[in-house]
Design a protein around this motif. Structure first.
Motif, PDB file in Angstrom:
ATOM      1  N   ARG A  25       0.838  -1.191   0.000  1.00 35.54           N
ATOM      2  CA  ARG A  25       0.000   0.000   0.000  1.00 35.54           C
ATOM      3  C   ARG A  25       0.873   1.240   0.000  1.00 35.54           C
ATOM      4  O   ARG A  25       1.828   1.328   0.743  1.00 35.54           O
ATOM      5  N   GLU A  26       0.515   2.170  -0.859  1.00 33.42           N
ATOM      6  CA  GLU A  26       1.253   3.422  -0.970  1.00 33.42           C
ATOM      7  C   GLU A  26       0.343   4.576  -0.580  1.00 33.42           C
ATOM      8  O   GLU A  26      -0.769   4.681  -1.085  1.00 33.42           O
ATOM      9  N   PRO A  27       0.789   5.447   0.324  1.00 33.59           N
ATOM     10  CA  PRO A  27      -0.057   6.585   0.685  1.00 33.59           C
ATOM     11  C   PRO A  27      -0.047   7.651  -0.413  1.00 33.59           C
ATOM     12  O   PRO A  27       0.986   7.947  -1.002  1.00 33.59           O
ATOM     13  N   VAL A  28      -1.216   8.179  -0.699  1.00 32.98           N
ATOM     14  CA  VAL A  28      -1.375   9.276  -1.645  1.00 32.98           C
ATOM     15  C   VAL A  28      -2.134  10.376  -0.921  1.00 32.98           C
ATOM     16  O   VAL A  28      -3.168  10.115  -0.313  1.00 32.98           O
ATOM     17  N   LYS A  29      -1.621  11.598  -0.958  1.00 33.56           N
ATOM     18  CA  LYS A  29      -2.240  12.702  -0.232  1.00 33.56           C
ATOM     19  C   LYS A  29      -2.910  13.679  -1.192  1.00 33.56           C
ATOM     20  O   LYS A  29      -2.335  14.039  -2.216  1.00 33.56           O
ATOM     21  N   VAL A  30      -4.113  14.089  -0.837  1.00 35.45           N
ATOM     22  CA  VAL A  30      -4.862  15.097  -1.576  1.00 35.45           C
ATOM     23  C   VAL A  30      -4.960  16.304  -0.655  1.00 35.45           C
ATOM     24  O   VAL A  30      -5.379  16.184   0.495  1.00 35.45           O
ATOM     25  N   VAL A  31      -4.566  17.467  -1.148  1.00 38.28           N
ATOM     26  CA  VAL A  31      -4.556  18.677  -0.331  1.00 38.28           C
ATOM     27  C   VAL A  31      -5.422  19.741  -1.003  1.00 38.28           C
ATOM     28  O   VAL A  31      -5.343  19.941  -2.215  1.00 38.28           O
ATOM     29  N   ILE A  32      -6.239  20.407  -0.200  1.00 33.77           N
ATOM     30  CA  ILE A  32      -7.058  21.520  -0.682  1.00 33.77           C
ATOM     31  C   ILE A  32      -6.586  22.781   0.031  1.00 33.77           C
ATOM     32  O   ILE A  32      -6.500  22.815   1.258  1.00 33.77           O
ATOM     33  N   LEU A  67      -9.066  21.846   9.519  1.00 36.80           N
ATOM     34  CA  LEU A  67      -8.484  22.952   8.762  1.00 36.80           C
ATOM     35  C   LEU A  67      -7.187  23.397   9.430  1.00 36.80           C
ATOM     36  O   LEU A  67      -7.141  23.620  10.639  1.00 36.80           O
ATOM     37  N   LEU A  68      -6.141  23.485   8.635  1.00 40.56           N
ATOM     38  CA  LEU A  68      -4.813  23.848   9.114  1.00 40.56           C
ATOM     39  C   LEU A  68      -4.388  25.149   8.450  1.00 40.56           C
ATOM     40  O   LEU A  68      -4.692  25.373   7.275  1.00 40.56           O
ATOM     41  N   PRO A  69      -3.676  26.008   9.165  1.00 42.54           N
ATOM     42  CA  PRO A  69      -3.204  27.243   8.522  1.00 42.54           C
ATOM     43  C   PRO A  69      -2.143  26.924   7.473  1.00 42.54           C
ATOM     44  O   PRO A  69      -1.343  26.007   7.637  1.00 42.54           O
ATOM     45  N   SER A  70      -2.177  27.657   6.368  1.00 45.75           N
ATOM     46  CA  SER A  70      -1.134  27.489   5.352  1.00 45.75           C
ATOM     47  C   SER A  70      -0.105  28.594   5.524  1.00 45.75           C
ATOM     48  O   SER A  70      -0.204  29.427   6.423  1.00 45.75           O
ATOM     49  N   SER A  71       0.871  28.636   4.665  1.00 47.99           N
ATOM     50  CA  SER A  71       1.913  29.661   4.767  1.00 47.99           C
ATOM     51  C   SER A  71       1.429  31.026   4.278  1.00 47.99           C
ATOM     52  O   SER A  71       2.084  32.033   4.516  1.00 47.99           O
ATOM     53  N   ASN A  72       0.277  31.078   3.594  1.00 47.54           N
ATOM     54  CA  ASN A  72      -0.281  32.339   3.118  1.00 47.54           C
ATOM     55  C   ASN A  72      -1.304  32.871   4.114  1.00 47.54           C
ATOM     56  O   ASN A  72      -2.164  32.111   4.578  1.00 47.54           O
ATOM     57  N   PRO A  73      -1.249  34.138   4.453  1.00 46.28           N
ATOM     58  CA  PRO A  73      -2.212  34.708   5.413  1.00 46.28           C
ATOM     59  C   PRO A  73      -3.647  34.572   4.917  1.00 46.28           C
ATOM     60  O   PRO A  73      -3.939  34.773   3.741  1.00 46.28           O
ATOM     61  N   GLU A  85      -5.328  31.912   4.497  1.00 47.03           N
ATOM     62  CA  GLU A  85      -5.540  30.677   3.732  1.00 47.03           C
ATOM     63  C   GLU A  85      -5.397  29.472   4.661  1.00 47.03           C
ATOM     64  O   GLU A  85      -4.561  29.469   5.549  1.00 47.03           O
ATOM     65  N   VAL A  86      -6.235  28.460   4.448  1.00 45.05           N
ATOM     66  CA  VAL A  86      -6.158  27.220   5.209  1.00 45.05           C
ATOM     67  C   VAL A  86      -6.003  26.063   4.238  1.00 45.05           C
ATOM     68  O   VAL A  86      -6.142  26.222   3.025  1.00 45.05           O
ATOM     69  N   MET A  87      -5.744  24.903   4.810  1.00 41.99           N
ATOM     70  CA  MET A  87      -5.644  23.694   3.992  1.00 41.99           C
ATOM     71  C   MET A  87      -6.219  22.523   4.769  1.00 41.99           C
ATOM     72  O   MET A  87      -6.340  22.558   5.992  1.00 41.99           O
ATOM     73  N   SER A  88      -6.593  21.487   4.039  1.00 45.79           N
ATOM     74  CA  SER A  88      -7.047  20.234   4.629  1.00 45.79           C
ATOM     75  C   SER A  88      -6.445  19.109   3.803  1.00 45.79           C
ATOM     76  O   SER A  88      -6.319  19.222   2.577  1.00 45.79           O
ATOM     77  N   ILE A  89      -6.076  18.032   4.474  1.00 40.69           N
ATOM     78  CA  ILE A  89      -5.362  16.931   3.823  1.00 40.69           C
ATOM     79  C   ILE A  89      -6.155  15.639   3.967  1.00 40.69           C
ATOM     80  O   ILE A  89      -6.676  15.338   5.038  1.00 40.69           O
ATOM     81  N   LEU A  90      -6.218  14.891   2.885  1.00 39.43           N
ATOM     82  CA  LEU A  90      -6.819  13.558   2.884  1.00 39.43           C
ATOM     83  C   LEU A  90      -5.735  12.582   2.462  1.00 39.43           C
ATOM     84  O   LEU A  90      -5.062  12.785   1.448  1.00 39.43           O
ATOM     85  N   THR A  91      -5.545  11.531   3.234  1.00 43.93           N
ATOM     86  CA  THR A  91      -4.579  10.492   2.856  1.00 43.93           C
ATOM     87  C   THR A  91      -5.344   9.242   2.477  1.00 43.93           C
ATOM     88  O   THR A  91      -6.163   8.749   3.243  1.00 43.93           O
ATOM     89  N   ARG A  92      -5.092   8.765   1.276  1.00 50.78           N
ATOM     90  CA  ARG A  92      -5.667   7.516   0.782  1.00 50.78           C
ATOM     91  C   ARG A  92      -4.531   6.539   0.562  1.00 50.78           C
ATOM     92  O   ARG A  92      -3.403   6.929   0.281  1.00 50.78           O
TER      93      ARG A  92
END
Length: 84
Positions: free
Chosen positions: A29-36, A64-70, A72-79
């Protein structure tokens, strides 16, 4: 008089067991991450849209996690996908 139409249509499969040693490899199994990335509203809206499309459950995404841009947030899904 009631008749069950489902009783005759389903058959229980008999599992087959092989006594010989198998040379098949176990799939890896290989992890694949999708980020928004985006605004809170944009990220949440995209997560809900992907849920409605059957892509992923809402609770599978990270909080929701803070991104490096003011602002802006991000969320990650690992499949995990199978690879050989």
């Amino acid at each position: 008089m009631t008749t069950s139409f489902l009783a005759d249509t389903f058959q229980t499969p008999t599992p087959s067991v092989s006594s010989s040693t198998s040379t098949e490899t176990t799939p890896t199994r290989e992890p694949v991450k999708v980020v928004i990335f985006g605004s809170k509203t944009g990220v949440n809206s995209t997560i809900l849209t992907l849920y409605k499309l059957g892509f992923a459950q809402v609770n599978e995404w990270s909080p929701l996690l803070p991104s490096s841009n003011p602002g802006e947030v991000m969320s990650i899904l690992t499949r995990y996908i199978l690879t050989n």
